[in-house]
Design a protein around this motif. Structure first.
Motif, mmCIF file in Angstrom:
data_model
loop_
_atom_site.group_PDB
_atom_site.id
_atom_site.type_symbol
_atom_site.label_atom_id
_atom_site.label_comp_id
_atom_site.label_asym_id
_atom_site.label_seq_id
_atom_site.Cartn_x
_atom_site.Cartn_y
_atom_site.Cartn_z
ATOM 1 N N LYS A 16 0.834 -1.203 0.000
ATOM 2 C CA LYS A 16 0.000 0.000 0.000
ATOM 3 C C LYS A 16 0.872 1.259 0.000
ATOM 4 O O LYS A 16 0.603 2.215 -0.729
ATOM 5 N N ASP A 17 1.923 1.209 0.783
ATOM 6 C CA ASP A 17 2.812 2.357 0.861
ATOM 7 C C ASP A 17 3.590 2.530 -0.431
ATOM 8 O O ASP A 17 3.915 3.641 -0.828
ATOM 9 N N ILE A 18 3.881 1.411 -1.081
ATOM 10 C CA ILE A 18 4.599 1.487 -2.347
ATOM 11 C C ILE A 18 3.723 2.167 -3.390
ATOM 12 O O ILE A 18 4.176 3.042 -4.124
ATOM 13 N N GLU A 19 2.454 1.791 -3.415
ATOM 14 C CA GLU A 19 1.541 2.457 -4.352
ATOM 15 C C GLU A 19 1.496 3.950 -4.103
ATOM 16 O O GLU A 19 1.460 4.756 -5.023
ATOM 17 N N ASN A 20 1.517 4.289 -2.855
ATOM 18 C CA ASN A 20 1.544 5.682 -2.471
ATOM 19 C C ASN A 20 2.783 6.376 -3.045
ATOM 20 O O ASN A 20 2.700 7.471 -3.595
ATOM 21 N N ILE A 21 3.909 5.696 -2.932
ATOM 22 C CA ILE A 21 5.168 6.239 -3.468
ATOM 23 C C ILE A 21 5.044 6.416 -4.981
ATOM 24 O O ILE A 21 5.445 7.447 -5.537
ATOM 25 N N PHE A 22 4.474 5.422 -5.658
ATOM 26 C CA PHE A 22 4.294 5.505 -7.117
ATOM 27 C C PHE A 22 3.488 6.745 -7.483
ATOM 28 O O PHE A 22 3.779 7.444 -8.437
ATOM 29 N N ARG A 23 2.443 6.973 -6.704
ATOM 30 C CA ARG A 23 1.568 8.102 -6.984
ATOM 31 C C ARG A 23 2.357 9.409 -6.834
ATOM 32 O O ARG A 23 2.274 10.310 -7.665
ATOM 33 N N ILE A 24 3.154 9.458 -5.788
ATOM 34 C CA ILE A 24 3.964 10.652 -5.570
ATOM 35 C C ILE A 24 4.970 10.824 -6.709
ATOM 36 O O ILE A 24 5.148 11.917 -7.240
ATOM 37 N N ILE A 25 5.556 9.704 -7.127
ATOM 38 C CA ILE A 25 6.520 9.758 -8.233
ATOM 39 C C ILE A 25 5.855 10.341 -9.478
ATOM 40 O O ILE A 25 6.419 11.194 -10.165
ATOM 41 N N ASN A 26 4.627 9.896 -9.737
ATOM 42 C CA ASN A 26 3.916 10.402 -10.913
ATOM 43 C C ASN A 26 3.711 11.907 -10.854
ATOM 44 O O ASN A 26 3.875 12.602 -11.855
ATOM 45 N N ILE A 27 3.361 12.389 -9.699
ATOM 46 C CA ILE A 27 3.146 13.832 -9.554
ATOM 47 C C ILE A 27 4.456 14.576 -9.759
ATOM 48 O O ILE A 27 4.514 15.596 -10.452
ATOM 49 N N LYS A 57 6.989 13.568 -11.479
ATOM 50 C CA LYS A 57 7.333 13.467 -12.901
ATOM 51 C C LYS A 57 6.632 14.558 -13.705
ATOM 52 O O LYS A 57 7.227 15.205 -14.560
ATOM 53 N N LYS A 58 5.352 14.739 -13.404
ATOM 54 C CA LYS A 58 4.588 15.744 -14.132
ATOM 55 C C LYS A 58 5.166 17.138 -13.933
ATOM 56 O O LYS A 58 5.021 18.001 -14.783
ATOM 57 N N ARG A 59 5.813 17.326 -12.782
ATOM 58 C CA ARG A 59 6.439 18.624 -12.561
ATOM 59 C C ARG A 59 7.800 18.723 -13.223
ATOM 60 O O ARG A 59 8.515 19.697 -13.040
ATOM 61 N N GLY A 60 8.169 17.695 -13.959
ATOM 62 C CA GLY A 60 9.400 17.759 -14.734
ATOM 63 C C GLY A 60 10.631 17.261 -14.026
ATOM 64 O O GLY A 60 11.746 17.420 -14.511
ATOM 65 N N MET A 61 10.432 16.649 -12.878
ATOM 66 C CA MET A 61 11.596 16.105 -12.184
ATOM 67 C C MET A 61 12.044 14.812 -12.837
ATOM 68 O O MET A 61 11.247 14.095 -13.431
ATOM 69 N N GLY A 62 13.317 14.527 -12.720
ATOM 70 C CA GLY A 62 13.823 13.237 -13.178
ATOM 71 C C GLY A 62 14.043 12.355 -11.963
ATOM 72 O O GLY A 62 14.556 12.822 -10.945
ATOM 73 N N ILE A 63 13.602 11.109 -12.069
ATOM 74 C CA ILE A 63 13.724 10.231 -10.908
ATOM 75 C C ILE A 63 14.517 8.979 -11.279
ATOM 76 O O ILE A 63 14.231 8.324 -12.274
ATOM 77 N N ILE A 64 15.538 8.711 -10.492
ATOM 78 C CA ILE A 64 16.274 7.465 -10.674
ATOM 79 C C ILE A 64 15.771 6.501 -9.614
ATOM 80 O O ILE A 64 15.820 6.792 -8.424
#
Lengths: 325, 520
Positions: free
Chosen positions: B195-206, B208-215
């Motif tokens: 559940k927490d991982i999904e939460n992290i994914f959601r945050i990652i998506n947001i 990303k939309k702001r133009g950040m690069g994530i490794i």
């Protein structure tokens, strides 16, 4: 056969190279170098008499340091040690001189008293979950109060001459304290290196949670270290008392510092889980040799304190800043 | 939950980064440690607005590459460009990388345990009002960040009181506080639940939309496939392949990572059971689980699934005598026992593989031999007192070989072994002790794919030797692939037991969330 050969290769102690070897035995190498250096420069230092003197003087402090070693090995600290020395000395003399008890009865009684102190320390720290520094500081002061109430701070002299053997006797050419230290060190070395209980001290000091989950009775081991410390301290205190044949509450003053220096000098990690009895013995001799040399050269007592302080700082700095993996 | 508006955490006036521009470029990077080439001529590019999965076995060089990017390691040769600008590698440091907007969140916690979550987020970047710290402003800003991440974490207590996932969120909040352009997540999810991982994914998506690069560095390939846009595979310090995630699947990825094909991930589950070894009836633990029933037979693996706060770990520890039981019975071999301590539990044939192998499973000062034999030291005696060091070493050697441990000496310190190898030692402890019941709490946490499969095989072997295994895992796939039955806990209570046809992700997830279809 192939696998047997492989086993031999993989169970070799220093396959990690000379560096691991050097780190393990650094103190011994330093010690030997120092002895050679002093022997070459000072003709008084290298006399048999002086060497035996050093050994004799180092013996009881070494025994006491071995006690503290166990406590530090389990990642605790015993501050009450100096009070135990005073307590043993004054009560022993009191039992023998004032109350007229036989020496062996007095020895048993002071030993029992020390064991009780050890158990109290252990229970406060292990069950009471008190930081050992505080817990033993409290017992230190309580005991101090008690023996001052008992003795009024005055020494009790007049112990029988025969008791002098413990601290000043000889067996052949060898001073008795040296033999006693060697025997105790031998037994404790076997205890730490070759018994399950001994290994448990290391396990508890290294990672108490992991030790607990591996089935080690961590509470027993923690308390036992304090008890062992109290017993060894009591033996040392009796030896020191026998040298002057009088009970003295001040006997343990300033000794804690030397004991700490010796334990750390011997390669014992202050955060627990690492160290060896043989290291403590070498540490005690190391410190005694330096003291002896300072006396021979004519350095006064106060400067000796300064030098010892510098040594402790140097050793702790080295210990804290060299990684051992 | 989804309709909460993301709150802008950016300070006003900051331009949104352009998508598709290279943020990080690493060219021909070689990193040598004495005797080892950790990275060998590696190329890596991270674009703005993408999540780039970095995968490989332990020791493949993922973390080393990340450390080169943040300036913790200085690459032996190669070039680094941040946002198109070449970096002078001789003076490059963590401080500089932070100033350039590169943030990293580690798997291991880098929080100060004794101070509050709030202060942890702002430490080093306090907001001031005149000469004083402006707690009010910081609190508001922190609340906004948490709201943005849709997380509810108590920031007022020292972080040592927080759960693992909550602490991870504090770390993440700290990382995104400073307007980073690049965010490196190093095994962030290794200690988290689904559940927490999904939460992290959601945050990652947001983000990303702001133009950040994530490794995104992870051992869990499923996550890479779910969450990343692009991937780079490293193997033994060499660059194997980069590409788009949509072009690959899991088997291909695994093949690239371990350099060979894995035909079977999960071996057929053992179906030959003996008598009931461990049974628990109405077990209630102090401030934790309530009224738990479970049983496990010889040769059987039972799984325990549950989200954070399901008290799975507490249950395992209670059975092992390390957590207070206020009510209920435990039977071993049909006999009721009152387990007083881990020591007692071990004598009864239990063995615990704890979730935190570094702090609970191993003694980091000890070598391989001493760690492996620790629970069994009382079994290697000569004349009933002295340790038989040779027999001890031999036993440790036999088990290390059986486990396929990679090591050069039994005297080797365990600290520098890879996670997978460390975990093998923790399991070997109980094999050497010849325990009957293995309690395994997340045995594959934070270890690489290859080692994971070895652990799976080991579990399978153990069942064929008639051992009973209780397996706690946050990965449903793992539970389904390994367990005969899966018990599902929800907030300290047993929700459901699934086996056979009902043993599917869907059914388990419902119970995990507290939705009970069973009518139990």
């Amino acid at each position: 056969m192939e696998s047997n050969k492989d086993f031999k290769a993989k169970s070799k102690r220093y396959s990690g190279g000379w560096r691991a070897f050097f780190q393990d035995w650094m103190i011994l190498i330093l010690f030997v170098t120092m002895i050679i250096l002093f022997s070459l420069t000072s003709s008084t230092f290298r006399t048999t008499n002086n060497i035996l003197n050093i050994l004799r003087q180092a013996s009881f402090i070494a025994i006491i340091s071995m006690g503290e070693f166990f406590v530090i090995l389990t990642a605790n600290m015993d501050m009450s040690l100096s009070s135990i020395i005073g307590m043993v000395s004054i009560f022993f003399a009191g039992f023998v001189v004032t109350m007229g008890l036989p020496i062996w009865v007095a020895i048993v009684l002071v030993m029992l008293m020390s064991v009780v102190v050890g158990i109290v320390n252990g229970v406060l720290v292990v069950y009471g979950k008190m930081p050992s520094f505080i817990g033993t500081l409290v017992t230190m002061n309580v005991i101090k109060g008690l023996y001052f109430i008992y003795s009024g701070g005055l020494p009790i002299s007049g112990l029988p001459e025969s008791f002098n053997f413990l601290g000043a006797g000889y067996v052949g050419l060898m001073p008795f304290p040296v033999i006693l230290m060697a025997v105790i060190a031998g037994i404790l070395n076997i205890l730490t290196q070759h018994t399950a209980l001994g290994r448990s001290f290391y396990a508890v000091g290294g990672n108490i949670e992991a030790a607990k989950l591996s089935g080690i009775n961590v509470k027993f081991v923690g308390i036992f270290a304090f008890v062992l410390c109290a017993i060894l301290t009591a033996i040392g205190a009796l030896g020191l008392t026998s040298k002057t044949l009088s009970g003295n509450v001040m006997l343990g003053e300033n000794l804690l510092f030397d004991v700490m220096t010796i334990v750390v000098l011997g390669g014992t990690s202050l955060s627990g889980g690492r160290g060896r009895i043989i290291g403590v013995v070498i540490g005690a001799l190391f410190l005694q040799v330096i003291s002896n040399m300072m006396v021979l050269v004519g350095v006064n007592t106060y400067w000796q304190w300064v030098v010892k302080g510098v040594i402790l700082v140097a050793v702790v700095l080295i210990d804290a800043n060299t990684k051992r993996d | 939950m989804e309709n909460i508006q993301p709150v802008k955490i950016a300070k006003a006036g900051k331009a949104v980064l352009m998508k598709g521009r290279p943020l990080i470029e690493v060219k021909n990077c070689t990193m040598e440690f004495p005797g080892v080439k950790a990275l060998d001529n590696v190329n890596f590019t991270l674009l703005a607005g993408e999540c780039h999965g970095l995968v490989g076995e332990n020791g493949a060089g993922k973390s080393t590459l990340a450390k080169c990017i943040i300036g913790e390691n200085r690459m032996t040769s190669g070039e680094l460009y941040v946002d198109g600008e070449p970096i002078n590698l001789h003076s490059y440091s963590i401080r500089e990388s932070q100033a350039l907007g590169i943030a990293i969140v580690h798997q291991e916690f880098q929080l100060m345990n004794e101070i509050s979550g709030l202060e942890n987020i702002f430490v080093g970047h306090y907001e001031n009002k005149g000469p004083f710290i402006d707690w009010k402003a910081m609190r508001q800003r922190a609340d906004k960040i948490l709201e943005f991440m849709q997380c509810d974490v108590n920031l007022n207590v020292p972080v040592k009181h927080l759960r693992t996932a909550e602490r991870q969120i504090v770390q993440l909040a700290k990382a995104i506080l400073n307007e980073s352009k690049v965010l490196i997540l190093d095994e962030l999810t290794a200690v988290l639940q689904e559940k927490d991982i999904e939460n992290i994914f959601r945050i990652i998506n947001i983000l990303k939309k702001r133009g950040m690069g994530i490794i995104y560095i992870s051992h869990r390939l499923g996550e890479i496939l779910d969450c990343c846009d692009t991937y780079t595979v490293l193997c033994d310090g060499k660059h194997i392949q980069s590409g788009e995630v949509k072009d690959i699947d899991k088997p291909k990825l695994i093949k690239m990572i371990i350099g060979r094909e894995l035909k079977q991930v999960y071996l057929p589950i053992n179906q030959e059971f003996g008598e009931v070894l461990l049974e628990v009836k109405g077990l209630t633990g102090a401030n934790a689980f309530r009224n738990i029933d479970l049983q496990v037979r010889r040769g059987e693996v039972i799984g325990i699934a549950g989200l954070l706060g399901a008290y799975k770990t507490e249950l395992i520890h209670a059975i092992f005598g390390n957590h207070k039981i206020s009510n209920g019975q435990v039977f071993i071999n049909g006999k009721e026992v009152k387990i007083k301590s881990p020591e007692h539990a071990i004598k009864l044939g239990l063995g615990l593989v704890p979730d935190e192998r570094r702090s609970l499973g191993l003694d980091m000062l000890f070598d391989i031999k001493d760690n492996t034999t620790l629970p069994s030291i009382d079994r290697f005696k000569r004349w009933r007192i002295f340790q038989d060091h040779k027999a001890e070493a031999k036993a440790a050697y036999d088990h290390s070989e059986r486990m396929d441990l990679s090591y050069y000496s039994l005297w080797q310190n365990v600290k520098k072994l890879s996670g997978g190898n460390q975990q093998k030692i923790v399991i070997a402890k109980w094999m050497l002790r010849n325990s009957d019941i293995f309690l395994m709490d997340e045995p594959t946490r934070g270890i690489d794919v290859g080692a994971k499969f070895e652990i799976y095989k080991l579990i399978n072997d153990l069942t064929r030797q008639g051992k009973a295994i209780v397996l706690v895992s946050p990965e449903l796939e793992e539970l389904i692939g390994l367990c005969n039955r899966v018990y599902i806990m929800f907030e300290g209570e047993m929700m459901d037991i699934v086996e056979g046809k009902r043993k599917t992700q869907e059914v388990i997830i419902d119970s995990l969330l507290g939705i009970n279809n069973n009518g139990k």
